[in-house]
Write an enzyme that holds these catalytic residues in place. Structure first.
Site, PDB file in Angstrom:
ATOM      1  N   ASN A  23       0.913  -1.027   0.480  1.00 51.66           N
ATOM      2  CA  ASN A  23      -0.204  -0.195   0.234  1.00 51.66           C
ATOM      3  C   ASN A  23       0.728   1.185  -0.225  1.00 51.66           C
ATOM      4  O   ASN A  23       1.551   1.425  -1.347  1.00 51.66           O
ATOM      5  CB  ASN A  23      -0.879  -0.215   1.065  1.00 51.66           C
ATOM      6  CG  ASN A  23      -1.967   0.565   1.217  1.00 51.66           C
ATOM      7  OD1 ASN A  23      -1.869   2.030   0.531  1.00 51.66           O
ATOM      8  ND2 ASN A  23      -3.517   0.552   1.638  1.00 51.66           N
ATOM      9  N   ASP A  24       0.830   1.319   0.774  1.00 52.25           N
ATOM     10  CA  ASP A  24       2.416   3.006   1.534  1.00 52.25           C
ATOM     11  C   ASP A  24       3.114   2.917   0.674  1.00 52.25           C
ATOM     12  O   ASP A  24       3.677   3.810   0.038  1.00 52.25           O
ATOM     13  CB  ASP A  24       2.464   3.614   2.810  1.00 52.25           C
ATOM     14  CG  ASP A  24       0.792   3.587   3.483  1.00 52.25           C
ATOM     15  OD1 ASP A  24       0.133   4.577   2.790  1.00 52.25           O
ATOM     16  OD2 ASP A  24       1.325   3.187   4.653  1.00 52.25           O
ATOM     17  N   VAL A  25       4.039   1.929   0.502  1.00 52.33           N
ATOM     18  CA  VAL A  25       4.934   2.091  -0.578  1.00 52.33           C
ATOM     19  C   VAL A  25       5.057   2.220  -1.858  1.00 52.33           C
ATOM     20  O   VAL A  25       5.725   1.591  -2.566  1.00 52.33           O
ATOM     21  CB  VAL A  25       5.858   0.428   0.294  1.00 52.33           C
ATOM     22  CG1 VAL A  25       6.559   0.724   1.196  1.00 52.33           C
ATOM     23  CG2 VAL A  25       5.090  -0.610  -0.667  1.00 52.33           C
TER      24      VAL A  25
END
Length: 481
Positions: free
Chosen positions: A406-408
């Site tokens: 997700n965030d990466v």
């Protein structure tokens, strides 16, 4: 030098010193071999063998000493045997039963045990000393007590947060800065008084321990889940430092070298992970990832809608691609779908598709999480490509298959004003087509929407990663046939 001369004054002491020295050398060799996934298993075995050797030597020294003293403290031998047996059973059970998704919690528990053990060794060295401890012993043992106690409670809280215990996840600490400064000051004052008033060692040891335990709690409680991989690494460094200090206090070369190696490796890894998140280490330790300002800046969310797809459509894209890059994340670990992803990769390679795996340094919940998962599924090491090397390849990929990351992968990191601003990401959005496998529409640890999901070249395959990959594999087999 006096303590060393005393150790080397007997044949057993000479043997003990050289065995500990050999164990320390094995620790160094083992750590060096862990630099590469190809040799990491061998390094782990060598380090473990060194630790077994050191433990056996310690037991022999204690047993021989008890024989010479007529077993005046025979209970100690019995307790040591019982401790070794319990530790071995728990260790083997943990290695076999704990899931890979729970490995970060297990590492935190190991940090708890290591820090607590180092603190107890240091406490014992001061409190059971027949003479007034020297200033060297007071400083080294005091540091072991202080750092080990902080690690003990801090790692317990970290393990609880990673395990998802509701009480700890919802626990907040008003005026966290005040509490941190207060307990740091109290701990340091008690430590200093221990060194300048050795006649009251019992009182100051107790106060140092209590204040350090309290500081471990207030240190970790405010830190969010997104920063837990770095916190685990920092606490691991603290465990190593506490062990090294305890080793200095009791003049044990194996403890000194092992602790120093763990401490140095933990600090290096913490700095590397902070760099991968583009966040100063002190900012991480201060807590508050995804602050109010960042959340407010992204309150409106990205424009557009998510486009859903099916396993059959994904299979068509993969089969007719020349190059596919897999992007694993914590969702893959959570679904325990690493073997399915590896099977899909082998199936496509057999059809002539080039396959690579993009590894972000902080994907998952602990350093190297994705590497360990994929190695467990027998993915070739040369197909695991780190961020700097894989990013230039995304524009040449026909499909980027994101499984639970997700965030990466969030393009919002490329512009200011978001909680992930400046964090190095995998340039997944630059692939010709992007397929994201995701359990639901929830946000990542940073608490914001992933803009990748709303890009025109992105399609979403919702559901459990393992079930989704199994469906894609079945569809690919039909197309190939």
């Amino acid at each position: 030098m006096g303590a060393l001369s005393e150790i080397l004054s007997t044949p057993l002491g000479v043997i003990e010193w050289f065995v500990y020295l050999l164990a320390a050398v094995m620790f160094v060799i083992g750590l060096h071999l862990m630099n590469s996934p190809k040799t990491a298993r061998k390094g782990n075995l060598i380090s473990a063998a060194g630790m077994v050797m050191a433990c056996v030597m310690a037991f022999i020294v204690l047993f021989v000493g008890e024989i010479g003293n007529g077993f005046q403290h025979g209970v100690a031998v019995v307790l040591l045997i019982a401790g070794i047996a319990i530790g071995a059973i728990v260790g083997v059970w943990s290695a076999k039963k704990v899931k890979m998704t729970d490995m970060p919690q297990l590492v935190s528990v190991f940090n708890t045990v290591g820090g607590g053990a180092a603190a107890l060794v240091a406490l014992n060295d001061i409190l059971n000393s027949s003479d007034t401890p020297t200033i060297v012993v007071l400083i080294t043992a005091g540091l072991g007590i202080m750092i080990g106690s902080v690690t003990f409670t801090g790692s317990l809280v970290a393990a609880g947060k990673l395990q998802g215990i509701k009480f700890l996840r919802k626990l907040t600490l008003p005026a966290k800065g005040v509490w941190n400064i207060a307990f740091i000051a109290l701990t340091v004052i008690a430590f200093v008084m221990l060194c300048v008033q050795p006649g009251n060692a019992v009182l100051w040891c107790i106060l140092t321990t209590v204040f350090a335990l309290a500081y471990g709690l207030v240190f970790v409680i405010p830190i969010g889940g997104a920063d837990m991989p770095v916190v685990i690494s920092v606490l691991n460094a603290c465990t190593g430092t506490a062990v090294a200090m305890s080793g200095l206090a009791i003049n044990n070369i194996a403890l000194i070298v092992a602790g120093a190696l763990v401490g140095a490796a933990g600090v290096t890894l913490s700095l590397a992970m902070s760099k991968a998140m583009n966040r100063p280490l002190m900012s991480v330790l201060a807590g508050g990832f995804g602050g109010a300002s960042g959340a407010a800046a992204d309150a409106s969310g990205p424009e557009g809608t998510m486009k859903e797809t099916t396993a059959d459509d994904v299979a068509v894209q993969l089969v007719y691609a020349d190059k596919v890059i897999f992007v694993p994340g914590f969702g893959l670990a959570q679904a325990q779908a690493q073997r399915e992803l590896a099977d899909l990769g082998e199936l496509l390679k057999g059809h002539g598709v080039e396959i690579e795996y993009a590894i972000h340094p902080v994907a998952g919940r602990m350093p190297g999480h994705m590497n360990v998962l994929l190695a467990e599924a027998n993915v070739p090491y040369e197909e695991l490509v780190d961020l700097d090397d894989i990013n230039p390849q995304f524009p040449t990929a026909n499909v980027a298959l994101v499984v639970g990351a997700n965030d990466v992968t969030n393009p919002a990191a490329r512009r200011p004003g978001t909680p992930v601003s400046g964090m190095p990401i995998l340039d997944v959005d630059k692939a010709q087509n992007v397929v994201v496998m995701k359990r639901g529409r929830g946000k990542g640890y940073a608490g914001i929407e992933n803009e990748l999901y709303f890009e025109p070249n992105t399609q979403m395959l919702f559901g459990d990663a393992k079930a989704g990959l199994q469906a894609v594999i079945a569809a690919v087999k039909e197309l190939i046939a």
